[in-house]
Scaffold this active site. Structure first.
Site, PDB file in Angstrom:
ATOM      1  N   TYR A 160       0.875  -1.308   0.422  1.00  4.02           N
ATOM      2  CA  TYR A 160      -0.073  -0.108  -0.020  1.00  4.02           C
ATOM      3  C   TYR A 160       0.838   1.186  -0.238  1.00  4.02           C
ATOM      4  O   TYR A 160      -0.121   2.739   0.136  1.00  4.02           O
ATOM      5  CB  TYR A 160      -1.198   0.008   1.131  1.00  4.02           C
ATOM      6  CG  TYR A 160      -1.687  -1.178   0.741  1.00  4.02           C
ATOM      7  CD1 TYR A 160      -1.851  -2.432   0.981  1.00  4.02           C
ATOM      8  CD2 TYR A 160      -3.468  -0.363   0.985  1.00  4.02           C
ATOM      9  CE1 TYR A 160      -3.029  -3.261   1.171  1.00  4.02           C
ATOM     10  CE2 TYR A 160      -4.139  -1.396   0.462  1.00  4.02           C
ATOM     11  CZ  TYR A 160      -4.328  -2.676   0.890  1.00  4.02           C
ATOM     12  OH  TYR A 160      -5.016  -3.426   0.586  1.00  4.02           O
ATOM     13  N   LYS A 226       1.833 -14.445   5.328  1.00  2.00           N
ATOM     14  CA  LYS A 226       1.886 -15.532   4.558  1.00  2.00           C
ATOM     15  C   LYS A 226       3.973 -15.714   4.402  1.00  2.00           C
ATOM     16  O   LYS A 226       3.957 -15.417   3.376  1.00  2.00           O
ATOM     17  CB  LYS A 226       1.984 -15.391   2.783  1.00  2.00           C
ATOM     18  CG  LYS A 226       1.830 -16.165   1.334  1.00  2.00           C
ATOM     19  CD  LYS A 226       0.088 -17.414   1.786  1.00  2.00           C
ATOM     20  CE  LYS A 226       1.040 -18.080   0.203  1.00  2.00           C
ATOM     21  NZ  LYS A 226      -0.132 -19.199   0.774  1.00  2.00           N
ATOM     22  N   ASP A 280      -3.751 -18.173   3.838  1.00  2.00           N
ATOM     23  CA  ASP A 280      -4.616 -18.070   3.322  1.00  2.00           C
ATOM     24  C   ASP A 280      -5.237 -19.513   3.559  1.00  2.00           C
ATOM     25  O   ASP A 280      -6.657 -19.576   3.745  1.00  2.00           O
ATOM     26  CB  ASP A 280      -4.167 -19.404   2.251  1.00  2.00           C
ATOM     27  CG  ASP A 280      -3.214 -20.530   1.943  1.00  2.00           C
ATOM     28  OD1 ASP A 280      -2.270 -20.215   3.303  1.00  2.00           O
ATOM     29  OD2 ASP A 280      -2.993 -20.866   1.702  1.00  2.00           O
ATOM     30  N   ASP A 304      -6.684  -6.179   4.554  1.00  2.00           N
ATOM     31  CA  ASP A 304      -7.700  -5.728   4.178  1.00  2.00           C
ATOM     32  C   ASP A 304      -8.440  -6.287   3.531  1.00  2.00           C
ATOM     33  O   ASP A 304     -10.068  -6.995   3.354  1.00  2.00           O
ATOM     34  CB  ASP A 304      -7.178  -4.564   2.493  1.00  2.00           C
ATOM     35  CG  ASP A 304      -8.167  -3.633   1.331  1.00  2.00           C
ATOM     36  OD1 ASP A 304      -8.923  -4.274   1.651  1.00  2.00           O
ATOM     37  OD2 ASP A 304      -7.655  -3.558   0.585  1.00  2.00           O
TER      38      ASP A 304
HETATM   39  O1  LIG Z   1      -8.363   2.800  -0.367  1.00  2.00           O
HETATM   40  C1  LIG Z   1      -9.308   2.509  -1.143  1.00  2.00           C
HETATM   41  O2  LIG Z   1      -9.954   2.952  -1.632  1.00  2.00           O
HETATM   42  C2  LIG Z   1      -9.904   0.952  -0.811  1.00  2.00           C
HETATM   43  C3  LIG Z   1      -9.320   0.906   0.782  1.00  2.00           C
HETATM   44  C4  LIG Z   1      -9.132  -0.484   0.812  1.00  2.00           C
HETATM   45  O3  LIG Z   1     -10.413  -1.648   0.278  1.00  2.00           O
HETATM   46  C5  LIG Z   1      -9.623  -0.614   2.638  1.00  2.00           C
HETATM   47  O4  LIG Z   1      -8.762  -0.327   2.977  1.00  2.00           O
HETATM   48  O5  LIG Z   1     -10.439  -1.483   3.335  1.00  2.00           O
HETATM   49 MG   LIG Z   2     -11.064  -2.866   1.662  1.00  2.00          MG
END
Ligand SMILES: O=C(O)CCC(=O)C(=O)O
Ligand SMILES: [Mg+2]
Ligand SMILES: NC(=O)C1=CN([C@@H]2O[C@H](COP(=O)(O)OP(=O)(O)OC[C@H]3O[C@@H](n4cnc5c(N)ncnc54)[C@H](OP(=O)(O)O)[C@@H]3O)[C@@H](O)[C@H]2O)C=CC1
Length: 417
Positions: A160, A226, A280, A304
């Protein structure tokens, strides 16, 4: 205030401060909010009255939130010609605790995520997403009450960080060359993404997860990774996670091995079990044996994926709250787990529970537990009465479908008595 260039902060109210490692919350705190894109405005219009009503009913006028609208996303672009203005960051730094709706991120190109940018610019390193079931909520599981987990997702690094280069770009080609010099082969024409995972980032996240488990009497912290495949990023996360548990919480934590070898599987009082699972299989085990999980500490991408998946156990993303927190300086930006759900924008249709429950989390973070309790009471009763938004109504027998705003009003009504 001179620090603000484009926005005027409210004349009334005071900032929340952070002194001696604790939030100092005045009775009239200024709280910045971002409405959000897509369904964000629908949800915010339903949620804000619920938050205000909970405070009013809990404290009889002694306490009141002074809302301060700040901007990011499409509304910000339309108003100021920028996706994110500095004043929004200034407001968060000045007032410390805020709440936001979802913001749109285009796929494959265009701007990078503003949601991620806010987390990184404010260094909100822990994304905290509790997942619990409310009685009556339709679920694909036979025993949804068994799911009760809190996901601590590392929020500042991993892929990210947005360090990536398009296939064929000079940068991507250069990285491919460099990697070749280091004795590894990348297929020519590949896009490149970099996944940094640091000891510092991992340890502060796992530390926060263990402290949370201790504070709320949780039984275990599972490190999800993982690490069999990504040995020096996800595998290192596991190692550093165990290390912080051993070095900083050795007297109050035991490993899973110790649980069996030393205690015959009987968890001793006052000790949290630290264990780990590969990512997983975690998805499967959470579904089949949810009671084996309590607090989960994991990397950004895993967290996420996991948070959307586990939300499905308890009725879906419409009831999945969250917070982005920097425990070291008290900053907290609360937001739903879901996105902008653009096909429903402006229809006053979607479930506002995720943002309302994010507000409930915000109140607990501020020490306003009485207001938080009223929100829970209002939601529980509204669901028990089967007056629910479309997402629950389509799966519930005998339900009355109500609009997003009506659901908010029912929560307020159901706080009484
Ligand atoms: O920043 C985004 O557009 C998606 C972020 C996301 O899916 C989250 O933080 O759960
Ligand atoms: Mg998300
Ligand atoms: N933190 C943030 O601001 C986030 C932003 N996003 C962004 O949002 C945009 C859309 O993302 P997408 O992947 O479609 O995910 P969304 O979460 O926006 O929506 C996916 C589906 O989830 C359901 N859903 C979402 N919100 C609600 C709600 N409040 N009540 C009931 N159901 C809901 C709907 O399901 P159904 O179709 O079954 O009715 C919807 O179609 C993207 O630009 C993405 O980047 C995504 C996640 C987080």
């Amino acid at each position: 205030m001179a620090r603000f260039q484009k926005l005027t902060p409210p004349a009334q109210g005071e900032p929340i401060r952070f002194e001696g490692g604790k939030l100092q919350v005045p009775d009239h705190p200024i709280i910045p909010f971002i409405e959000g894109d897509g369904t964000g405005p629908d949800i915010w219009r339903a949620a804000q009255p619920v938050l205000d009503a909970a405070v009013e009913k809990a404290y009889g006028g002694r306490r009141k939130i002074v809302w301060f609208e700040v901007y990011a996303g499409e509304k910000c672009l339309n108003k100021f010609g920028e996706w994110l203005i500095e004043d929004t960051l200034t407001a968060m730094r000045e007032y410390r605790v805020g709440i936001k709706g979802p913001l749109t991120t285009p796929v494959g190109g265009g701007i990078r995520s503003l949601n991620v940018a806010l987390r990184q610019l404010l260094d909100l390193y822990a994304c905290v997403r509790p997942v619990r079931w409310f009685p009556g909520v339709p679920s694909p599981l036979r025993e949804p009450w068994k799911t009760d987990v809190v996901i601590f997702r590392e929020n500042s690094e991993d892929i990210y960080m947005g360090i990536e280069w398009k296939a064929g770009s000079p940068e991507a080609n250069r990285v491919i060359e460099l990697v070749k010099e280091l004795g590894k082969e990348i297929r020519p024409g590949s896009g490149i993404g970099i996944k940094p995972v640091s000891e510092f980032g991992t340890k502060r996240l796992v530390r926060a997860a263990i402290e949370y488990a201790l504070r709320y009497g949780r039984k275990s912290v599972t490190l999800v990774h993982k690490g069999n495949i990504m040995k020096f990023t996800e595998g290192a996360f596991r190692e550093w996670g165990y290390e912080v548990a051993r070095q900083e919480f050795g007297d109050v934590t035991i490993t899973e091995e110790e649980l069996w070898d030393k205690y015959g599987g009987q968890q001793p009082a006052g000790k949290i079990v630290i264990k780990d699972r590969i990512a997983d299989i975690t998805f499967q085990q959470l579904l089949l044996r949810p009671t084996e999980f309590d607090v989960i500490a994991t990397l950004n991408l895993n967290g996420d994926y996991l948070s959307d998946a586990v939300a499905a156990h308890v009725g879906g993303i419409g009831i999945a709250p969250g917070a982005n927190i920097s425990y070291s300086d008290g900053y907290g930006l609360f937001e739903a787990t879901h996105g902008t759900a653009p096909k429903y924008a402006g229809l006053d249709k979607v479930n506002p529970s995720s943002v309302i429950l994010s507000g409930e989390m915000m109140f607990r973070y501020m020490g306003w537990d009485e207001a938080a309790d009223l929100i829970i009471k209002g939601i529980e009763r509204t669901i028990a009465n089967k007056t629910v938004t479309y997402d629950f109504a389509r799966l519930m027998e005998g339900a009355t479908e109500v609009k997003c705003s009506e659901f908010g009003q029912l929560i307020i009504k159901n706080m009484d008595g």
